[in-house]
Design a protein around this motif. Structure first.
Motif, PDB file in Angstrom:
ATOM      1  N   ASN A 137     -22.313   9.096  12.369  1.00 33.32           N
ATOM      2  CA  ASN A 137     -22.405   9.706  11.044  1.00 33.32           C
ATOM      3  C   ASN A 137     -21.221  10.646  10.839  1.00 33.32           C
ATOM      4  O   ASN A 137     -20.794  11.340  11.775  1.00 33.32           O
ATOM      5  CB  ASN A 137     -23.708  10.484  10.888  1.00 33.32           C
ATOM      6  CG  ASN A 137     -24.935   9.597  10.988  1.00 33.32           C
ATOM      7  OD1 ASN A 137     -24.836   8.378  10.852  1.00 33.32           O
ATOM      8  ND2 ASN A 137     -26.080  10.184  11.223  1.00 33.32           N
ATOM      9  N   CYS A 138     -20.719  10.689   9.627  1.00 35.27           N
ATOM     10  CA  CYS A 138     -19.567  11.549   9.363  1.00 35.27           C
ATOM     11  C   CYS A 138     -19.536  11.942   7.893  1.00 35.27           C
ATOM     12  O   CYS A 138     -20.250  11.374   7.069  1.00 35.27           O
ATOM     13  CB  CYS A 138     -18.265  10.858   9.762  1.00 35.27           C
ATOM     14  SG  CYS A 138     -17.933   9.330   8.838  1.00 35.27           S
ATOM     15  N   LEU A 139     -18.700  12.922   7.578  1.00 33.26           N
ATOM     16  CA  LEU A 139     -18.545  13.415   6.209  1.00 33.26           C
ATOM     17  C   LEU A 139     -17.179  13.020   5.665  1.00 33.26           C
ATOM     18  O   LEU A 139     -16.160  13.151   6.349  1.00 33.26           O
ATOM     19  CB  LEU A 139     -18.690  14.938   6.159  1.00 33.26           C
ATOM     20  CG  LEU A 139     -20.111  15.505   6.270  1.00 33.26           C
ATOM     21  CD1 LEU A 139     -20.057  17.014   6.329  1.00 33.26           C
ATOM     22  CD2 LEU A 139     -20.968  15.059   5.111  1.00 33.26           C
ATOM     23  N   ALA A 140     -17.167  12.541   4.412  1.00 34.72           N
ATOM     24  CA  ALA A 140     -15.913  12.169   3.746  1.00 34.72           C
ATOM     25  C   ALA A 140     -15.859  12.809   2.366  1.00 34.72           C
ATOM     26  O   ALA A 140     -16.873  12.883   1.671  1.00 34.72           O
ATOM     27  CB  ALA A 140     -15.799  10.648   3.627  1.00 34.72           C
ATOM     28  N   ASN A 141     -14.679  13.275   1.980  1.00 30.68           N
ATOM     29  CA  ASN A 141     -14.482  13.881   0.665  1.00 30.68           C
ATOM     30  C   ASN A 141     -14.025  12.790  -0.300  1.00 30.68           C
ATOM     31  O   ASN A 141     -12.937  12.231  -0.156  1.00 30.68           O
ATOM     32  CB  ASN A 141     -13.439  14.995   0.753  1.00 30.68           C
ATOM     33  CG  ASN A 141     -13.242  15.710  -0.569  1.00 30.68           C
ATOM     34  OD1 ASN A 141     -13.981  15.479  -1.532  1.00 30.68           O
ATOM     35  ND2 ASN A 141     -12.264  16.590  -0.636  1.00 30.68           N
ATOM     36  N   ALA A 142     -14.862  12.493  -1.305  1.00 28.68           N
ATOM     37  CA  ALA A 142     -14.563  11.412  -2.245  1.00 28.68           C
ATOM     38  C   ALA A 142     -14.026  11.925  -3.573  1.00 28.68           C
ATOM     39  O   ALA A 142     -14.003  11.176  -4.555  1.00 28.68           O
ATOM     40  CB  ALA A 142     -15.818  10.570  -2.484  1.00 28.68           C
ATOM     41  N   ALA A 143     -13.596  13.175  -3.655  1.00 32.89           N
ATOM     42  CA  ALA A 143     -13.025  13.702  -4.899  1.00 32.89           C
ATOM     43  C   ALA A 143     -11.716  12.989  -5.206  1.00 32.89           C
ATOM     44  O   ALA A 143     -11.059  12.440  -4.308  1.00 32.89           O
ATOM     45  CB  ALA A 143     -12.812  15.201  -4.786  1.00 32.89           C
ATOM     46  N   SER A 144     -11.293  13.025  -6.473  1.00 29.16           N
ATOM     47  CA  SER A 144     -10.114  12.263  -6.901  1.00 29.16           C
ATOM     48  C   SER A 144      -8.819  12.780  -6.301  1.00 29.16           C
ATOM     49  O   SER A 144      -7.805  12.069  -6.311  1.00 29.16           O
ATOM     50  CB  SER A 144     -10.006  12.276  -8.430  1.00 29.16           C
ATOM     51  OG  SER A 144      -9.902  13.615  -8.907  1.00 29.16           O
ATOM     52  N   ASP A 145      -8.806  14.031  -5.776  1.00 28.69           N
ATOM     53  CA  ASP A 145      -7.602  14.513  -5.118  1.00 28.69           C
ATOM     54  C   ASP A 145      -7.620  14.223  -3.624  1.00 28.69           C
ATOM     55  O   ASP A 145      -6.693  14.585  -2.900  1.00 28.69           O
ATOM     56  CB  ASP A 145      -7.410  16.017  -5.360  1.00 28.69           C
ATOM     57  CG  ASP A 145      -8.577  16.838  -4.817  1.00 28.69           C
ATOM     58  OD1 ASP A 145      -9.607  16.241  -4.456  1.00 28.69           O
ATOM     59  OD2 ASP A 145      -8.450  18.071  -4.765  1.00 28.69           O
ATOM     60  N   SER A 146      -8.685  13.568  -3.162  1.00 31.32           N
ATOM     61  CA  SER A 146      -8.764  13.132  -1.766  1.00 31.32           C
ATOM     62  C   SER A 146      -8.792  11.607  -1.696  1.00 31.32           C
ATOM     63  O   SER A 146      -7.992  10.987  -1.005  1.00 31.32           O
ATOM     64  CB  SER A 146     -10.013  13.719  -1.093  1.00 31.32           C
ATOM     65  OG  SER A 146     -10.180  13.194   0.207  1.00 31.32           O
ATOM     66  N   GLU A 147      -9.735  11.006  -2.424  1.00 35.96           N
ATOM     67  CA  GLU A 147      -9.773   9.542  -2.556  1.00 35.96           C
ATOM     68  C   GLU A 147      -8.900   9.201  -3.756  1.00 35.96           C
ATOM     69  O   GLU A 147      -9.370   9.111  -4.886  1.00 35.96           O
ATOM     70  CB  GLU A 147     -11.217   9.083  -2.741  1.00 35.96           C
ATOM     71  CG  GLU A 147     -11.414   7.582  -2.686  1.00 35.96           C
ATOM     72  CD  GLU A 147     -12.894   7.211  -2.781  1.00 35.96           C
ATOM     73  OE1 GLU A 147     -13.651   7.548  -1.854  1.00 35.96           O
ATOM     74  OE2 GLU A 147     -13.283   6.604  -3.793  1.00 35.96           O
ATOM     75  N   ALA A 148      -7.622   9.005  -3.514  1.00 43.04           N
ATOM     76  CA  ALA A 148      -6.642   9.002  -4.596  1.00 43.04           C
ATOM     77  C   ALA A 148      -6.161   7.602  -4.941  1.00 43.04           C
ATOM     78  O   ALA A 148      -6.138   6.694  -4.104  1.00 43.04           O
ATOM     79  CB  ALA A 148      -5.441   9.865  -4.221  1.00 43.04           C
ATOM     80  N   LEU A 149      -5.745   7.435  -6.209  1.00 44.32           N
ATOM     81  CA  LEU A 149      -5.090   6.228  -6.694  1.00 44.32           C
ATOM     82  C   LEU A 149      -3.595   6.513  -6.760  1.00 44.32           C
ATOM     83  O   LEU A 149      -3.163   7.465  -7.417  1.00 44.32           O
ATOM     84  CB  LEU A 149      -5.616   5.852  -8.080  1.00 44.32           C
ATOM     85  CG  LEU A 149      -4.916   4.681  -8.775  1.00 44.32           C
ATOM     86  CD1 LEU A 149      -5.141   3.385  -8.007  1.00 44.32           C
ATOM     87  CD2 LEU A 149      -5.401   4.548 -10.220  1.00 44.32           C
ATOM     88  N   VAL A 150      -2.801   5.692  -6.075  1.00 43.06           N
ATOM     89  CA  VAL A 150      -1.349   5.881  -6.014  1.00 43.06           C
ATOM     90  C   VAL A 150      -0.667   4.641  -6.588  1.00 43.06           C
ATOM     91  O   VAL A 150      -0.971   3.514  -6.185  1.00 43.06           O
ATOM     92  CB  VAL A 150      -0.880   6.129  -4.564  1.00 43.06           C
ATOM     93  CG1 VAL A 150       0.635   6.312  -4.519  1.00 43.06           C
ATOM     94  CG2 VAL A 150      -1.573   7.359  -3.979  1.00 43.06           C
ATOM     95  N   ILE A 151       0.252   4.849  -7.544  1.00 43.47           N
ATOM     96  CA  ILE A 151       0.988   3.763  -8.181  1.00 43.47           C
ATOM     97  C   ILE A 151       2.462   3.896  -7.791  1.00 43.47           C
ATOM     98  O   ILE A 151       3.054   4.974  -7.945  1.00 43.47           O
ATOM     99  CB  ILE A 151       0.863   3.794  -9.717  1.00 43.47           C
ATOM    100  CG1 ILE A 151      -0.623   3.861 -10.138  1.00 43.47           C
ATOM    101  CG2 ILE A 151       1.552   2.601 -10.331  1.00 43.47           C
ATOM    102  CD1 ILE A 151      -1.422   2.621  -9.830  1.00 43.47           C
ATOM    103  N   THR A 152       3.050   2.814  -7.291  1.00 40.36           N
ATOM    104  CA  THR A 152       4.469   2.815  -6.931  1.00 40.36           C
ATOM    105  C   THR A 152       5.197   1.732  -7.711  1.00 40.36           C
ATOM    106  O   THR A 152       4.608   0.723  -8.119  1.00 40.36           O
ATOM    107  CB  THR A 152       4.662   2.575  -5.428  1.00 40.36           C
ATOM    108  OG1 THR A 152       4.057   1.327  -5.071  1.00 40.36           O
ATOM    109  CG2 THR A 152       4.042   3.686  -4.616  1.00 40.36           C
ATOM    110  N   SER A 153       6.496   1.927  -7.896  1.00 37.62           N
ATOM    111  CA  SER A 153       7.333   0.953  -8.598  1.00 37.62           C
ATOM    112  C   SER A 153       7.690  -0.177  -7.645  1.00 37.62           C
ATOM    113  O   SER A 153       8.136   0.059  -6.513  1.00 37.62           O
ATOM    114  CB  SER A 153       8.604   1.630  -9.113  1.00 37.62           C
ATOM    115  OG  SER A 153       9.530   0.674  -9.589  1.00 37.62           O
ATOM    116  N   ALA A 154       7.493  -1.417  -8.086  1.00 32.87           N
ATOM    117  CA  ALA A 154       7.845  -2.560  -7.249  1.00 32.87           C
ATOM    118  C   ALA A 154       9.355  -2.693  -7.122  1.00 32.87           C
ATOM    119  O   ALA A 154       9.859  -3.241  -6.139  1.00 32.87           O
ATOM    120  CB  ALA A 154       7.255  -3.839  -7.834  1.00 32.87           C
TER     121      ALA A 154
END
Length: 292
Positions: free
Chosen positions: A161-178
């Protein structure tokens, strides 16, 4: 005739004294009993009053203490304070959700009806040239200024069992230029209140993350419409910022020009074509005149 006063005998005097002593002792005993009862009653009433008063103060004190407890400090490690460890890359995985429930990538766009045709038009070859095929899963088309919503799936995979932070500044969406590989958008730039999840067994948490084709890297953007990325090919990826090594596969995102921009470009091109035709016609007329 004078009345004779009777005299008591010594025996009678002693008996009389004894009676008086007994009566006095009885009176003292009765008084002591009365005082004892009165004092006991007073003590009982005082004890009851004190207990009631103490209970009232106890409730008040606890009510004050409960209201005075500060909110938990988000900077503290809840996993450590609760005796439950924070999740590691051995405990959880992160992926894009799919419509059919498997682990392949999927997303939705506000104008997804022409996704396949537009994707082909954008040219998938240029996109695949920037990343390994094994690291890319799925694609989506979105018009500039419109919203693309990605569903992130955080899955527990270990026996611990463990704890994870699912807030948007932790579980983040990252977009990069191809084209350049530069990060053009990162949701972790905006601070968010922590959302600690207790991950057990085969627990799975799903959350939607939205990108409106805006640029956001180091600073949180308050007006996304002012900083839109250029039309082109991009990669979307999910990253668990607090846990090293936890990230999803990449998804190709084709950003096409908006309808208004396309119409404006078409109008400009049409005007330029008409102007060229007019110039050509004028040149032809001038040549004809010269020939005569």
């Amino acid at each position: 005739m004078a009345t004779r006063k009777s005299r008591r005998t010594p025996e009678q005097e002693r008996m009389y004294r004894r009676r008086r002593i007994v009566a006095l002792i009885a009176a003292i005993a009765a008084l002591a009993i009365v005082l004892f009862v009165v004092i006991s009653d007073i003590r009982f009433v005082a004890a009851v009053g004190g207990a009631v008063n103490e209970r009232i103060h106890y409730d008040d004190a606890h009510a004050v203490s409960r209201s005075a407890v500060p909110s938990p400090d988000p900077s503290l490690s809840t996993g450590k304070t609760a005796g439950i460890p924070d999740c590691t890359s051995n405990d959880v995985t992160l992926s894009f959700a799919s419509d059919d429930g498997d682990s392949s990538a999927s997303a939705s766009a506000s104008e997804s009806g022409s996704a396949s045709g537009s994707a082909s038009a954008m040219g998938s070859a240029s996109a695949s040239g920037q990343a390994d095929d094994s690291d890319v899963n799925g694609s989506i088309v979105v018009s500039s200024g419109q919203s693309a919503t990605f569903t992130a799936v955080l899955t527990h995979t270990s026996k611990q069992n463990c704890l994870a932070n699912a807030a948007s500044d932790s579980e983040a969406l990252v977009i990069t230029s191809a084209a350049t590989g530069d990060v053009v958008y990162d949701s972790s730039a905006c601070d968010a209140d922590p959302i600690y999840l207790l991950m057990r067994n085969s627990d799975e948490d799903r959350r939607d993350l939205t990108w409106t084709t805006d640029e956001q890297t180091d600073e949180c953007v308050t007006d996304p419409s002012q900083v839109l990325v250029k039309p082109g090919t991009y990669y979307a990826q999910l990253q668990l910022k607090d846990v090293s090594g936890v990230q999803s596969q990449k998804m190709i995102v084709y950003v096409k020009a908006s309808s208004a921009s396309s119409a404006a470009s078409g109008s400009s091109a049409g005007s330029a074509s008409a102007s060229s035709s007019a110039s050509a016609s004028a040149s032809g007329s001038a040549s004809a005149s010269s020939g005569e």
